[in-house]
Structures are given as C-alpha cells and as structure tokens.
Design a protein around this motif. Structure first.
Motif, PDB file in Angstrom:
ATOM      1  N   UNK A  83       0.432  -0.943   0.070  1.00  0.00           N
ATOM      2  CA  UNK A  83       0.324  -0.390  -0.058  1.00  0.00           C
ATOM      3  C   UNK A  83       0.888   1.474   0.093  1.00  0.00           C
ATOM      4  N   UNK A  84       1.622   1.521   0.941  1.00  0.00           N
ATOM      5  CA  UNK A  84       2.959   2.434   0.807  1.00  0.00           C
ATOM      6  C   UNK A  84       3.586   2.515   0.062  1.00  0.00           C
ATOM      7  N   UNK A  85       4.158   1.796  -0.728  1.00  0.00           N
ATOM      8  CA  UNK A  85       4.578   1.277  -2.419  1.00  0.00           C
ATOM      9  C   UNK A  85       3.904   2.418  -3.210  1.00  0.00           C
ATOM     10  N   UNK A  86       2.324   1.711  -3.452  1.00  0.00           N
ATOM     11  CA  UNK A  86       1.764   3.021  -4.053  1.00  0.00           C
ATOM     12  C   UNK A  86       1.758   3.791  -3.331  1.00  0.00           C
ATOM     13  N   UNK A  87       1.121   4.600  -2.134  1.00  0.00           N
ATOM     14  CA  UNK A  87       1.406   5.777  -2.229  1.00  0.00           C
ATOM     15  C   UNK A  87       2.643   6.657  -2.955  1.00  0.00           C
ATOM     16  N   UNK A  88       3.973   5.797  -2.295  1.00  0.00           N
ATOM     17  CA  UNK A  88       5.337   6.510  -2.851  1.00  0.00           C
ATOM     18  C   UNK A  88       5.283   6.999  -4.532  1.00  0.00           C
ATOM     19  N   UNK A  89       4.338   5.801  -5.149  1.00  0.00           N
ATOM     20  CA  UNK A  89       4.409   6.099  -6.359  1.00  0.00           C
ATOM     21  C   UNK A  89       3.445   6.887  -7.307  1.00  0.00           C
ATOM     22  N   UNK A  90       2.455   7.258  -6.243  1.00  0.00           N
ATOM     23  CA  UNK A  90       1.385   8.261  -6.714  1.00  0.00           C
ATOM     24  C   UNK A  90       1.507   8.980  -6.372  1.00  0.00           C
TER      25      UNK A  90
END
Length: 278
Positions: A83-90
């Motif tokens: 989840x936090x990896x996806x937030x970082x990318x976003x």
C-alpha cells in the motif's frame, strides 16, 4: 627491507577493507505524534493540511533531509508495505496528493525528496498479529489475561499511583500545546529526554508502582513485546541491507525503548535528533 614494506602494505590494505566492512549504520530516531485518526490515548488535534502547517512541515523536512538517510522505517505493519509503495508512486506522479498521516507527510515526502526508489519501510508489529505459532499462542494468553483482569476490576478496580496521574497530566498538557507550536518546535519538544522518559513511564513502568491486582508485570511486558518485535524488524532489515544511515519515524511512546535496544547493537551508532532539529 623491501619485503617487509610490501608485507606491511598488504596488511594495512587488509585491515582497511575489514574496517570498512565493519562500518556501523547510523540511526536517527524521530518520535512523532500521529497526524491523523488514532486510537492512542495521548491524542493531538492538529490540522497538518492547512497552508501554515505545510510551510512548517517543509522546514522540518529540510532539516531531516540534511541527515540524508538511505532508509526510513515507519509505524505500519509489513503487510501494508505494498500500500505505501503504491502511495509513494502516486505521490511522485501527483504532488497535490493529500493524506493526513505522518507516514505520508514526513516519511513519503522525505523519501521522494531524497530520490528513494521504493519509499518507506514498514516495520510495525501489533499484539493481535498471528503470523506464527508463538504469536498465536501469545494472543490466546493475552486474551485470557484480559478476561481475568476484567473480572478483577468488577471486584476491585485497579489503583494507580499519584506519579502516574501527574505524568499523565503533563503529557496531556503538552499535547494540547503542540498545535500552537511550530512543527519544528513541537518535534523538539516531543523528542526531548523529559518527554520521552515521561511517555515511556506512562506506557510501560507506571503499571508497576502499585499493581493492586497483581497483573502490572503482564501489562508492562505486553507493551514492551511490541517494541521488541519492532526492533527485530528494524535490525534484521539493517543487517540485510546495510544502509549507511537510517531514520526511524515512530510514535514518541516507542522511541525510548527502541533507542535502548538499538544503541546496544555492535552494528549501530545512534545519532541524536537535536543535531538536526535545533
């Protein structure tokens, strides 16, 4: 003579390589209050999304950037890593992204500012985790103790010492003042030795002052077992990835315990946070 000089040169090179391999990881521990919703009893009401607080936050991030960590460890469980990896990318794609959470506001923003490839690293552990036989057994034991404690409370409510009440009021008063402080001043305050000592006492050792129902040792241990598991997750990642510098961004109540664990490890050098906040 030439042979001895060559031998000394070889030995010095070997020692140099060995010493380099033994370089310690520098760790800076940053205690934080929770920016968003939290179940913590010590809550802080602060709107970090307003323009004034965002400007103050940028100054805090600038100070932390000067430390230049290679890893940022945060208070979320490893099963939330994706989840936090996806937030970082976003966030890399959309700087207007807004999440009222210190993991995002400090961890993700700092990671992006430092050009990390994968963002923050989740290292938390909760008492209700059941990832192994030992954890399942502990949860069962904890549930039994809680039921027993509840039955005792109906007969004789637990008694707490005057020190517990006094420290609780001190922490509460500081939490009320935090929204009125600048972000940097607030972090200086909650990372002070006195505040970290007080919140460790409130969360861990206050149970042992009187212990009227004889369960205080369990509840002190119950809070510390989370700290022990957090430390395990941090140290195993450090030993695996060998970063030169790491930042631990965690609720202030955990910092004293994590510092005690980490500074005893032969591979760790603790960096005092006031070097960068002041």
């Amino acid at each position: 003579m030439k042979y001895s000089k060559v031998l000394l040169l070889i030995l010095s090179l070997i020692f140099s390589v060995y010493a380099t391999g033994q370089e310690k990881t520098k760790v800076l521990l940053l205690g934080t209050y929770h920016f968003g919703a939290t179940s913590d009893k010590n809550k802080v009401s602060d709107d970090v999304l307003n323009p004034k607080k965002q400007a103050e936050l940028n100054l805090l991030l600038k100070k932390l950037k000067a430390y230049n960590p290679e890893k940022i460890y945060v208070e979320n469980q490893p099963n939330r890593q994706q989840y936090w990896d996806s937030i970082f990318v976003a966030y890399q794609d959309d700087k207007a992204l807004k999440i009222k959470n210190e993991i995002f506001q400090i961890g993700i923003k700092l990671a992006e500012n430092l050009k990390f490839k994968t963002g923050v690293t989740c290292v938390d552990w909760q008492q209700d985790s059941e990832n192994s036989y030992n954890e399942k057994a502990y949860v069962e034991y904890r549930n039994k103790i809680n039921l027993y404690q509840n039955s005792l409370e109906t007969q004789k409510p637990s008694v707490f010492s005057i020190h517990d009440k006094q420290i609780g009021i001190k922490i509460q008063n500081i939490n009320i003042e935090i929204p009125k402080m600048t972000m940097v001043d607030a972090f200086i305050k909650i990372n002070s030795k006195s505040y970290l000592n007080n919140i460790f006492y409130a969360n861990i050792t206050s149970f042992l002052d009187i212990d009227s129902n004889q369960n205080g040792v369990f509840y002190a241990h119950d809070n510390m077992i989370r700290n022990t598991n957090i430390y395990k997750n941090i140290i195993q990642d450090i030993l695996k990835n060998n970063p030169k510098k790491a930042l631990v961004l965690y609720g202030a109540g955990h910092i004293r315990a994590l510092k005690d664990y980490l500074e005893c490890h032969p591979s760790i050098e603790i960096i005092e946070v006031d070097q960068y906040l002041n």
